[in-house]
Write a protein that holds these residues in place. Structure first.
Motif, PDB file in Angstrom:
ATOM      1  N   ASN A  80      -4.609  61.919 144.762  1.00 12.72           N
ATOM      2  CA  ASN A  80      -6.298  61.210 144.550  1.00 12.72           C
ATOM      3  C   ASN A  80      -5.566  60.397 145.021  1.00 12.72           C
ATOM      4  N   LEU A  81      -6.866  59.839 145.828  1.00 13.01           N
ATOM      5  CA  LEU A  81      -7.018  58.574 146.909  1.00 13.01           C
ATOM      6  C   LEU A  81      -8.589  58.322 146.818  1.00 13.01           C
ATOM      7  N   SER A  82      -8.331  57.109 147.126  1.00 15.26           N
ATOM      8  CA  SER A  82      -9.534  56.364 147.814  1.00 15.26           C
ATOM      9  C   SER A  82     -10.179  56.008 149.065  1.00 15.26           C
ATOM     10  N   ASN A  83     -10.872  56.738 149.182  1.00 15.39           N
ATOM     11  CA  ASN A  83     -11.615  56.024 150.475  1.00 15.39           C
ATOM     12  C   ASN A  83     -10.885  56.323 152.457  1.00 15.39           C
ATOM     13  N   PRO A  84     -10.272  57.431 151.821  1.00 12.72           N
ATOM     14  CA  PRO A  84      -8.845  57.360 153.561  1.00 12.72           C
ATOM     15  C   PRO A  84      -9.637  57.757 154.565  1.00 12.72           C
ATOM     16  N   THR A  85      -9.055  56.449 155.193  1.00  8.83           N
ATOM     17  CA  THR A  85      -9.374  56.399 156.768  1.00  8.83           C
ATOM     18  C   THR A  85      -8.607  57.192 157.965  1.00  8.83           C
ATOM     19  N   LYS A  86      -7.485  56.383 157.418  1.00 17.85           N
ATOM     20  CA  LYS A  86      -6.316  57.580 158.819  1.00 17.85           C
ATOM     21  C   LYS A  86      -5.794  58.654 157.590  1.00 17.85           C
ATOM     22  N   LEU A  87      -5.203  59.376 158.740  1.00 17.47           N
ATOM     23  CA  LEU A  87      -4.754  61.039 158.257  1.00 17.47           C
ATOM     24  C   LEU A  87      -3.422  61.152 159.254  1.00 17.47           C
ATOM     25  N   THR A  88      -2.461  61.371 159.017  1.00 14.16           N
ATOM     26  CA  THR A  88      -1.641  61.819 159.703  1.00 14.16           C
ATOM     27  C   THR A  88      -0.356  63.061 159.089  1.00 14.16           C
ATOM     28  N   THR A  89       0.440  63.611 159.848  1.00 10.74           N
ATOM     29  CA  THR A  89       1.151  64.865 159.011  1.00 10.74           C
ATOM     30  C   THR A  89       2.306  65.087 159.616  1.00 10.74           C
ATOM     31  N   GLY A  90       3.608  65.156 159.357  1.00 12.71           N
ATOM     32  CA  GLY A  90       4.905  65.194 159.830  1.00 12.71           C
ATOM     33  C   GLY A  90       4.949  66.854 159.811  1.00 12.71           C
ATOM     34  N   ASP A  91       6.004  66.996 159.937  1.00 13.21           N
ATOM     35  CA  ASP A  91       6.405  68.897 160.026  1.00 13.21           C
ATOM     36  C   ASP A  91       5.603  69.140 158.812  1.00 13.21           C
ATOM     37  N   ASP A  92       6.172  69.106 157.313  1.00 16.70           N
ATOM     38  CA  ASP A  92       6.141  69.279 155.794  1.00 16.70           C
ATOM     39  C   ASP A  92       5.704  68.051 154.916  1.00 16.70           C
ATOM     40  N   HIS A  93       5.011  67.465 154.811  1.00 17.24           N
ATOM     41  CA  HIS A  93       4.610  66.250 154.910  1.00 17.24           C
ATOM     42  C   HIS A  93       3.549  65.734 155.410  1.00 17.24           C
ATOM     43  N   ALA A  94       2.134  64.589 154.699  1.00 16.09           N
ATOM     44  CA  ALA A  94       1.127  64.188 155.222  1.00 16.09           C
ATOM     45  C   ALA A  94       1.367  62.484 154.448  1.00 16.09           C
ATOM     46  N   CYS A  95       0.086  61.795 155.495  1.00 18.65           N
ATOM     47  CA  CYS A  95      -0.077  60.504 155.444  1.00 18.65           C
ATOM     48  C   CYS A  95      -1.391  60.236 155.161  1.00 18.65           C
ATOM     49  N   THR A 122      -2.206  49.547 159.085  1.00 16.46           N
ATOM     50  CA  THR A 122      -3.882  49.674 160.133  1.00 16.46           C
ATOM     51  C   THR A 122      -3.100  50.797 160.611  1.00 16.46           C
ATOM     52  N   ASN A 123      -2.290  51.246 161.087  1.00 15.38           N
ATOM     53  CA  ASN A 123      -2.066  52.597 161.330  1.00 15.38           C
ATOM     54  C   ASN A 123      -0.493  52.674 160.680  1.00 15.38           C
ATOM     55  N   VAL A 124      -0.669  55.000 160.861  1.00 12.22           N
ATOM     56  CA  VAL A 124       0.717  55.410 160.188  1.00 12.22           C
ATOM     57  C   VAL A 124       0.663  56.231 160.602  1.00 12.22           C
ATOM     58  N   SER A 125       1.260  56.771 161.038  1.00 13.59           N
ATOM     59  CA  SER A 125       1.940  58.435 162.095  1.00 13.59           C
ATOM     60  C   SER A 125       3.325  59.110 161.542  1.00 13.59           C
ATOM     61  N   GLY A 126       2.974  60.608 161.542  1.00 15.10           N
ATOM     62  CA  GLY A 126       4.641  61.060 161.174  1.00 15.10           C
ATOM     63  C   GLY A 126       4.907  61.779 161.877  1.00 15.10           C
ATOM     64  N   GLY A 127       6.545  61.753 161.743  1.00 16.15           N
ATOM     65  CA  GLY A 127       7.699  62.224 162.717  1.00 16.15           C
ATOM     66  C   GLY A 127       7.429  63.741 161.620  1.00 16.15           C
ATOM     67  N   ASP A 128       9.212  64.304 162.668  1.00 18.32           N
ATOM     68  CA  ASP A 128       9.701  65.364 161.633  1.00 18.32           C
ATOM     69  C   ASP A 128      10.354  65.518 160.446  1.00 18.32           C
ATOM     70  N   ARG A 129      10.748  64.746 160.036  1.00 17.65           N
ATOM     71  CA  ARG A 129      11.370  64.218 158.508  1.00 17.65           C
ATOM     72  C   ARG A 129      11.197  62.181 157.910  1.00 17.65           C
ATOM     73  N   HIS A 130      10.730  62.178 159.228  1.00 18.18           N
ATOM     74  CA  HIS A 130      10.124  60.799 159.305  1.00 18.18           C
ATOM     75  C   HIS A 130       8.685  60.365 159.552  1.00 18.18           C
ATOM     76  N   THR A 131       8.551  59.202 158.814  1.00 17.24           N
ATOM     77  CA  THR A 131       7.441  58.194 159.188  1.00 17.24           C
ATOM     78  C   THR A 131       7.380  56.682 159.648  1.00 17.24           C
ATOM     79  N   CYS A 132       5.825  56.500 160.320  1.00 16.48           N
ATOM     80  CA  CYS A 132       6.389  55.117 160.676  1.00 16.48           C
ATOM     81  C   CYS A 132       4.608  54.234 160.292  1.00 16.48           C
ATOM     82  N   ALA A 133       4.369  52.931 159.879  1.00 23.85           N
ATOM     83  CA  ALA A 133       3.331  52.694 160.412  1.00 23.85           C
ATOM     84  C   ALA A 133       3.442  51.590 160.800  1.00 23.85           C
TER      85      ALA A 133
END
Length: 184
Positions: A80-95, A122-133
């Motif tokens: 469940n999400l509330s007003n998603p604005t930014k979207l990213t995926t890694g290999d097998d995960h999403a944020c 303000t930003n999020v980015s998914g890598g292979d098995r890591h994530t940065c914001a």
């Protein structure tokens, strides 16, 4: 991958492991390998953001997130999400970034979906098995650090962020700085 379909004014193109998806005037179209049904686009009404993982894809559609394709690790089970604005995926995960902050789901054996405390991301980015914001404190990274991909280099007022398979890059007020895997 198979041939590219006819696209009408594409605004986003995103490539997964062996498939590609595009958002154009007609909506979302995907092509390439379909072993996990990652090119079978579900019914969407107003997609605005698009990203692909290894064998899955996700869009923001009418203030909701819709994902399809491989779901071995729950990567298409959108919480469940509330007003998603930014979207990213890694290999097998999403944020996403939504009204509550960064929310991640899917594979997390290395902690890539376990979001630390962030301050106004303000930003999020998914890598292979890591994530940065990117948040008020700069760049924060979590998950697998086998190649030092979550060790954030010194940055002065970072403004943009992206991740690759085993690295992350950010731009600050001086230059683009990357935490590149040391393979020697």
């Amino acid at each position: 991958q198979s041939s590219v379909p006819n696209l009408s004014n594409p605004t986003i193109v995103s490539g997964g492991d062996r498939h590609t998806c595009a958002l154009d005037d007609n909506g979302v179209q995907c092509w390439g390998d379909n072993s996990w049904e990652q090119t079978d686009v579900p019914s969407l009404s107003n997609p605005t953001k698009l990203t692909t993982g290894d064998n899955f894809a996700c869009v923001i559609d009418n203030n909701d997130v819709v994902c399809w394709g491989q779901n071995t690790f729950g990567q298409t089970d959108v919480p469940n999400l509330s007003n998603p604005t930014k979207l990213t995926t890694g290999d097998d995960h999403a944020c996403v970034i939504d009204d509550t902050g960064v929310v991640c789901w899917g594979y997390s054996a290395c902690g890539q979906s376990s979001v630390p405390n962030l301050s106004n991301p303000t930003n999020v980015s998914g890598g292979d098995r890591h994530t940065c914001a990117l948040d008020d404190n700069g760049v924060q990274c979590w998950g697998d650090n086998s190649w030092e991909q979550t060790d954030v280099p010194s940055l002065s007022m970072p403004t943009k962020l992206t991740t690759g398979e085993m690295f992350a890059c950010a731009s600050d007020n001086k230059d683009v700085v990357c935490g590149v895997a040391n393979t020697t």
